[in-house]
Design a protein around this motif. Structure first.
Motif, PDB file in Angstrom:
ATOM      1  N   ALA A 134      20.874 -28.950  -8.202  1.00  0.00           N
ATOM      2  CA  ALA A 134      21.163 -27.517  -8.307  1.00  0.00           C
ATOM      3  C   ALA A 134      22.392 -27.198  -7.456  1.00  0.00           C
ATOM      4  CB  ALA A 134      19.968 -26.692  -7.838  1.00  0.00           C
ATOM      5  N   PRO A 135      23.595 -27.397  -7.980  1.00  0.00           N
ATOM      6  CA  PRO A 135      24.806 -27.250  -7.181  1.00  0.00           C
ATOM      7  C   PRO A 135      25.163 -25.811  -6.852  1.00  0.00           C
ATOM      8  CG  PRO A 135      25.362 -27.739  -9.455  1.00  0.00           C
ATOM      9  CD  PRO A 135      23.877 -27.876  -9.344  1.00  0.00           C
ATOM     10  N   VAL A 136      25.756 -25.648  -5.676  1.00  0.00           N
ATOM     11  CA  VAL A 136      26.349 -24.382  -5.251  1.00  0.00           C
ATOM     12  C   VAL A 136      27.797 -24.687  -4.899  1.00  0.00           C
ATOM     13  CG1 VAL A 136      24.228 -23.280  -4.453  1.00  0.00           C
ATOM     14  CG2 VAL A 136      25.493 -24.770  -2.897  1.00  0.00           C
ATOM     15  N   VAL A 137      28.612 -23.642  -4.783  1.00  0.00           N
ATOM     16  CA  VAL A 137      30.046 -23.855  -4.607  1.00  0.00           C
ATOM     17  C   VAL A 137      30.612 -22.835  -3.639  1.00  0.00           C
ATOM     18  CG1 VAL A 137      30.574 -22.435  -6.650  1.00  0.00           C
ATOM     19  CG2 VAL A 137      32.234 -24.137  -5.868  1.00  0.00           C
ATOM     20  N   LYS A 138      31.630 -23.261  -2.901  1.00  0.00           N
ATOM     21  CA  LYS A 138      32.342 -22.356  -1.999  1.00  0.00           C
ATOM     22  C   LYS A 138      33.817 -22.732  -1.976  1.00  0.00           C
ATOM     23  CE  LYS A 138      31.449 -24.883   2.398  1.00  0.00           C
ATOM     24  NZ  LYS A 138      32.815 -25.157   2.878  1.00  0.00           N
ATOM     25  N   THR A 139      34.637 -21.767  -1.589  1.00  0.00           N
ATOM     26  CA  THR A 139      36.039 -22.086  -1.364  1.00  0.00           C
ATOM     27  C   THR A 139      36.141 -22.869  -0.062  1.00  0.00           C
ATOM     28  OG1 THR A 139      36.604 -20.142  -0.013  1.00  0.00           O
ATOM     29  CG2 THR A 139      36.641 -19.868  -2.418  1.00  0.00           C
ATOM     30  N   GLY A 194      24.416 -10.625  -0.699  1.00  0.00           N
ATOM     31  CA  GLY A 194      23.651 -11.622   0.046  1.00  0.00           C
ATOM     32  C   GLY A 194      24.358 -12.965   0.104  1.00  0.00           C
ATOM     33  N   ASP A 195      23.598 -13.985   0.437  1.00  0.00           N
ATOM     34  CA  ASP A 195      24.124 -15.337   0.594  1.00  0.00           C
ATOM     35  C   ASP A 195      24.089 -16.072  -0.743  1.00  0.00           C
ATOM     36  OD1 ASP A 195      24.973 -17.784   1.519  1.00  0.00           O
ATOM     37  OD2 ASP A 195      23.072 -18.305   2.482  1.00  0.00           O
ATOM     38  N   LEU A 196      25.256 -16.463  -1.236  1.00  0.00           N
ATOM     39  CA  LEU A 196      25.338 -17.183  -2.506  1.00  0.00           C
ATOM     40  C   LEU A 196      25.228 -18.681  -2.329  1.00  0.00           C
ATOM     41  CD1 LEU A 196      28.294 -15.247  -4.210  1.00  0.00           C
ATOM     42  CD2 LEU A 196      25.834 -14.977  -4.630  1.00  0.00           C
ATOM     43  N   PHE A 197      24.974 -19.133  -1.096  1.00  0.00           N
ATOM     44  CA  PHE A 197      25.054 -20.566  -0.815  1.00  0.00           C
ATOM     45  C   PHE A 197      23.708 -21.205  -0.500  1.00  0.00           C
ATOM     46  CE2 PHE A 197      27.033 -24.367   1.220  1.00  0.00           C
ATOM     47  CZ  PHE A 197      27.912 -24.673   0.196  1.00  0.00           C
ATOM     48  N   ALA A 198      22.619 -20.516  -0.763  1.00  0.00           N
ATOM     49  CA  ALA A 198      21.314 -21.117  -0.511  1.00  0.00           C
ATOM     50  C   ALA A 198      21.156 -22.359  -1.387  1.00  0.00           C
ATOM     51  CB  ALA A 198      20.208 -20.116  -0.819  1.00  0.00           C
ATOM     52  N   PRO A 199      21.013 -23.549  -0.787  1.00  0.00           N
ATOM     53  CA  PRO A 199      21.039 -24.789  -1.565  1.00  0.00           C
ATOM     54  C   PRO A 199      19.780 -25.068  -2.375  1.00  0.00           C
ATOM     55  CG  PRO A 199      20.631 -25.276   0.740  1.00  0.00           C
ATOM     56  CD  PRO A 199      20.894 -23.796   0.657  1.00  0.00           C
ATOM     57  N   GLY A 200      18.697 -24.371  -2.098  1.00  0.00           N
ATOM     58  CA  GLY A 200      17.492 -24.594  -2.876  1.00  0.00           C
ATOM     59  C   GLY A 200      16.723 -25.828  -2.460  1.00  0.00           C
TER      60      GLY A 200
END
Length: 302
Positions: A172-177, A289-295
């Motif tokens: 379940a990937p998340v992404v950031k700059t 909120g936080d878009l980076f919760a890795p799950g």
């Protein structure tokens, strides 16, 4: 007028703040006081992502236009309440067998570091336990670095392809700059050995470079990177770190390594679409909120 110095109480800890009016980002007049304010306000979403992770900081005592240095060892003048952990550092450029890293798990420690002009916060993809024992990696990262004239726009296209592979593999990937030029794709994982994340990431990078050779490279050689995106799988080496989510970057303006949605990645058309400054990031977190919760961690496929 900002006071030059102050002593404040942060969650019951006494923290001395100095040179608060010093400008650390000259192009926009962003001061040390504003750096401390940013980290204080963003702490609720930043701290969970660095908890348990030995931190390397990059300090800019005279601002982003001055000299900087990376610091792994906790300064000798650190307050006694700052948590540290001793970690072996084989292959250190200074020949040191270990370093005593700061572990940032509370607001007081974060404020104390910000006062040291530690603008950039870098952490590994693994944590330490309560007694300081090193655990296996719990994150896999794909650091997407564009070779000029490619930009973050090209990184977005590659990030979407990385995402497709990871989702097909049950992640379940998340992404950031990166807060600089590129993007970073992460996924929470469970592995049986520290080498597994590097092995997996290298395999994905080589596969995508083979399938899209005009857009992607997996080797570090600069001669191969012109106009392409490097998928830097080597950042999964346990000895390496990546910039933490919500960390400031030492650019001309106070840009931030900012978690973004996949919709934003897919919709990126110009570089400015994915450049976020400190004030904007606070607003984003306040509204979304936080878009980076890795799950929940997933096992890597063999």
């Amino acid at each position: 007028m900002v006071a030059a110095d102050a002593v404040v109480s942060v969650e019951g800890r006494r923290v001395k703040l100095t040179n608060l009016g010093k400008v650390l980002y000259p192009e926009v007049g962003f001061t040390k006081a504003e750096v401390i304010d940013y980290y204080t306000r963003i702490a609720p979403v930043l701290l969970p992502h660095v908890a348990g992770r030995p931190m390397t900081v990059r300090r800019y005592p005279n601002g982003v236009d001055g000299k900087s240095f990376f610091e792994k060892n906790v300064p000798s003048h650190a307050p006694e309440w700052v948590r540290t952990v001793r970690v072996e550092t084989p292959g250190s450029s200074r020949g040191a067998e270990f370093a005593d890293f700061v572990v940032v798990e509370d607001l007081a420690t974060l404020v104390w570091l910000a006062n040291l002009a530690a603008l950039e916060l870098h952490v590994p993809q693994w944590t330490v336990g309560a007694r300081g024992g090193r655990r296996s990696p719990d994150l896999v990262v794909f650091d997407l670095d564009p070779g000029e004239p490619a930009t973050v726009v090209e990184c977005c296209r590659v990030a979407c392809r990385v995402r497709e592979v990871l989702v097909a593999d049950g992640l379940a990937p998340v992404v950031k700059t990166s807060g600089s030029k590129g993007l970073q794709v992460y996924a929470a994982v469970s592995v049986s050995s520290p080498e597994r994340t590097s092995e997996y990431a290298k395999g994905v990078a080589r596969r995508l470079a083979r399938e899209w050779p005009r857009e992607v490279v997996w080797r570090m050689a600069k001669a191969e990177r012109t106009g392409r995106v490097l998928i830097d799988w080597s950042q999964n080496n346990p000895a390496k770190t990546t910039v933490a989510p919500y960390s400031l970057r030492a650019r001309a303006r106070p840009s931030v390594s900012t978690p973004v949605s996949w919709e934003e990645v897919e919709g990126c058309r110009v570089v400015e679409d994915l450049v976020f400054l400190a004030d904007e990031v606070r607003e984003r977190v306040g509204s979304g909120g936080d878009l980076f919760a890795p799950g929940k961690p997933s096992r890597l496929p063999r």
